[in-house]
Design an enzyme around this catalytic site. Structure first.
Site, PDB file in Angstrom:
ATOM      1  N   GLU A   1     -41.783 110.159  14.345  1.00 35.26           N
ATOM      2  CA  GLU A   1     -42.257 109.857  12.989  1.00 35.26           C
ATOM      3  C   GLU A   1     -41.424 108.785  12.290  1.00 35.26           C
ATOM      4  O   GLU A   1     -41.141 108.899  11.099  1.00 35.26           O
ATOM      5  CB  GLU A   1     -42.289 111.152  12.142  1.00 35.26           C
ATOM      6  CG  GLU A   1     -43.303 112.126  12.661  1.00 35.26           C
ATOM      7  CD  GLU A   1     -43.298 113.463  11.922  1.00 35.26           C
ATOM      8  OE1 GLU A   1     -44.391 113.935  11.585  1.00 35.26           O
ATOM      9  OE2 GLU A   1     -42.218 114.034  11.699  1.00 35.26           O
TER      10      GLU A   1
HETATM   11  C1  ACM Z   1     -42.106 116.526  15.192  1.00 32.88           C
HETATM   12  O1  ACM Z   1     -42.778 117.575  15.009  1.00 32.88           O
HETATM   13  N1  ACM Z   1     -42.014 115.620  14.248  1.00 32.88           N
HETATM   14  C2  ACM Z   1     -41.416 116.281  16.439  1.00 32.88           C
END
Ligand code: ACM
Length: 486
Positions: free
Chosen positions: A297
């Site tokens: 992310e």
């Molecule tokens: C994640 O759930 N951002 C690895």
């Protein structure tokens, strides 16, 4: 790969039972003794028996036989039980420890209570030969969104050990908190660790605290994989040191639950001084082979910068003698030789992950709509998130890690399975337990048992039998209506 040959008379654990171990001088005898002491400590409160550990006598014997490695591998064991006693044999101490977990499962559930219970304490007669399907069987705890104390982590470790987990992944840093003291950058923990989601006081592990967790996990044959998430999920670090920000201005601490808004400053050289210092100090605390560098992310990091950053971060981990683990977005950069990618998607179909796996990047599977322990079970679950859907007990269990990835990824590319527990909504041990049980038991079976032994119909009955055990352990689990609880 459990082969079970039932039959013969049971052995009954009584006040006369002792635990026999190899002589002190024998190779690995110390580890066997440690496991014997652990077994006695588990059984003593409920049985009230002394269960002395001795190298000369004892009906419950832990036997190290290096020659068994061919038959059961480094983590497997043989357990035989009959009228005269129980023998657990293994090539390595880890196998003895896992065999001891099976012995616990063969005893009545009330043996798990911490107060005296009525016996008797029979162990069914028979012979079990057992070894894991996958080498990496992991649970993750996010101690960044909410901080958990050393004692809380130990409690979870003990619960996971019963299901033969061998890896504890600690998500140590995120936007909301930095949870490990780093001597060369002290503000990370002192300031960056001073709050958490919702604005509570947070906390952090001193190096001694952290060593205590690592040693405790090791005593349960679990390796800690520490994660420092980079280049995104870094607001706590950015808030602690203005120079880590591209504009030189430290943002405020963050106590909300958004993701994707923070990034280390990829073009600045000080960023790599920071990463080098953190990874060096973390490597010194890490007896295991892996350091997890996150990489998920990174929505505020331009892609070319992300690729450049992951290149340098991986090189730093390698320079300190450790193997990289990264979330599967690492596959969209250039995973170094040996680096492990942790898959957290929901389809098994991302082409860059498939390509990386086929090119030799091992995968740890933690599909969010299967193994994420923070997903709500159903709409009314009072804790948890639902971005990957609701994950009822059957949904979490009913898949095959060896056949999960699409595009021809072979089972040999799968290093193992992980059940992550993110803690945006989780702040107590009761919360951990309600979300982890029963689902953590299912992920453990997927990591341990061969494909031929999997299947919901048999599993839900095996699972039902765990309910009284969890009650005896004081675990307030989710009583799914999908399971015919005993
Ligand atoms: C994640 O759930 N951002 C690895």
């Amino acid at each position: 790969t459990a082969a079970v040959a039932p039959g013969g008379s049971p052995y009954e654990i009584t006040a006369e039972t002792g635990i026999r171990v190899p002589p002190v001088g024998a190779a690995a005898g110390v580890a066997a003794r440690t496991t014997a002491a652990y077994l006695a400590a588990v059984l003593r409160p409920a049985t009230g028996f002394e269960l002395p550990v001795d190298s000369r006598s004892g009906d419950v014997e832990l036997r190290l036989r290096p020659g068994l490695k061919k038959a059961v591998g480094p983590e497997g064991y043989e357990l035989t039980s009959g009228g005269d006693g129980v023998v657990i044999s293994a090539a390595r101490p880890a196998g003895l420890f896992h065999g001891v977990q099976t012995l616990r499962q063969l005893l009545p559930p009330q043996v798990e209570a911490d107060t005296p219970q009525d016996g008797p304490w029979p162990v069914a007669g028979g012979r079990i030969t057992d070894e894991p399907r996958f080498a990496y069987r992991s649970a993750m705890l996010d101690v960044a969104r909410h901080f958990f104390t050393v004692e809380q982590v130990k409690r979870y470790v003990d619960q996971l050990a019963l299901y033969k987990y061998n890896t504890l992944h600690l998500h140590l840093t995120d936007d909301q908190g930095w949870r490990l003291a780093i001597d060369s950058w002290p503000n990370l923990a002192e300031y960056g660790g001073s709050t958490q989601v919702g604005g509570g006081p947070g906390g952090y592990y001193t190096k001694d605290d952290y060593r205590e967790i690592v040693a405790y996990a090791a005593s349960r044959h679990m390796t800690v994989v520490p994660e420092v998430d980079m280049p995104g999920h870094t607001n706590a670090a950015l808030a602690s040191y203005a120079e880590l920000n591209c504009d030189g201005v430290a943002p405020p601490l963050y106590t909300g639950t958004s993701v994707g808004f923070s990034s280390l400053c990829v073009p600045k050289e000080v960023t790599y001084d920071f990463v080098d210092d953190v990874v060096r100090e973390l490597a010194e605390l890490t007896p295991g082979p892996y350091i997890h560098i996150g990489g998920d992310e990174a929505h505020s990091t331009p892609h070319d910068e992300y690729v450049a950053f992951m290149e340098r971060a991986q090189a730093i981990v390698g320079a300190y003698g450790k193997t990289v683990v990264g979330w599967h977005q690492l596959a969209g950069a250039h995973p170094v030789e040996g680096a492990v990618a942790q898959y957290w998607g929901t389809t098994g179909g991302e082409q860059e992950v498939i390509d990386a796996a086929k090119a030799g990047t091992p995968l740890v599977l933690s599909p969010a709509n299967r193994t994420y322990l923070d997903m709500k079970y159903h709409e009314g679950t009072p804790l948890g998130l639902s971005w990957a859907g609701y994950v009822e007990v059957r949904q979490s269990y009913d898949w095959d890690p060896g056949a999960y990835m699409r595009g021809g990824v072979p089972e040999s590319a799968i290093l193992g399975v992980e059940a992550p527990l993110w803690s945006e909504t989780i702040s107590t041990s009761d919360h951990i337990e309600f979300m982890a049980f029963p689902r953590a038991a299912g992920a453990a079976e997927l990591g341990w048992s061969p494909a031929a032994k999997l299947g919901w119909d048999g599993y839900r009955d095996r699972l039902a039998a765990q309910g009284p055990r969890w009650e005896a352990m004081g675990i307030d689990f989710y009583r799914s209506t999908q399971v015919p609880w005993d």
